[in-house]
Design a protein around this motif. Structure first.
Motif, mmCIF file in Angstrom:
data_model
loop_
_atom_site.group_PDB
_atom_site.id
_atom_site.type_symbol
_atom_site.label_atom_id
_atom_site.label_comp_id
_atom_site.label_asym_id
_atom_site.label_seq_id
_atom_site.Cartn_x
_atom_site.Cartn_y
_atom_site.Cartn_z
ATOM 1 N N ALA A 1 -71.099 18.968 6.029
ATOM 2 C CA ALA A 1 -71.412 18.234 4.802
ATOM 3 C C ALA A 1 -72.856 17.730 4.840
ATOM 4 N N SER B 1 -72.854 20.017 -2.042
ATOM 5 C CA SER B 1 -71.796 19.133 -1.548
ATOM 6 C C SER B 1 -70.557 19.974 -1.248
ATOM 7 N N CYS B 2 -69.617 19.375 -0.528
ATOM 8 C CA CYS B 2 -68.380 20.078 -0.206
ATOM 9 C C CYS B 2 -67.233 19.079 -0.158
ATOM 10 N N GLU B 3 -66.038 19.610 -0.185
ATOM 11 C CA GLU B 3 -64.829 18.796 -0.141
ATOM 12 C C GLU B 3 -63.865 19.441 0.843
ATOM 13 N N CYS B 4 -63.275 18.649 1.709
ATOM 14 C CA CYS B 4 -62.292 19.164 2.651
ATOM 15 C C CYS B 4 -60.925 19.167 1.983
ATOM 16 N N LEU B 5 -60.291 20.324 1.955
ATOM 17 C CA LEU B 5 -58.993 20.469 1.295
ATOM 18 C C LEU B 5 -57.821 20.341 2.258
ATOM 19 N N PHE C 1 -57.350 14.554 7.192
ATOM 20 C CA PHE C 1 -57.480 15.333 5.962
ATOM 21 C C PHE C 1 -56.166 15.916 5.460
#
Length: 72
Positions: free
Chosen positions: A8, A17-21, A44
């Motif tokens: 990130a 940007s990024c998002e952890c799924l 997460f």
């Protein structure tokens, strides 16, 4: 979490940007040509292992690739 945070930060330096799924673990046994995706991340939650498995199958078509929601 450490890997996600480093990624990130690197992406942010490039204006992304990024998002952890979700998270999990991967067992790789190259001598047996097997990969198993399982478990979850405490921070997460659980990733969609079916998606991960399909992506791995595309890269490793000669491997036996399985997944399970059980395990940590």
């Amino acid at each position: 979490a450490d890997l996600f945070e480093r990624t990130a930060e690197e992406l942010a330096r490039h204006g992304l940007s990024c998002e952890c799924l979700g998270g999990g673990r991967v067992s790789h046994r190259p001598e047996e040509r097997k990969i198993h995706v399982y478990g979850y991340s405490v921070g997460f939650g659980r990733a969609d292992h079916a998606v991960t498995t399909e992506k791995l199958k595309a890269e490793y078509p000669d491997y036996e690739i399985t997944w399970a929601d059980e395990g940590y």
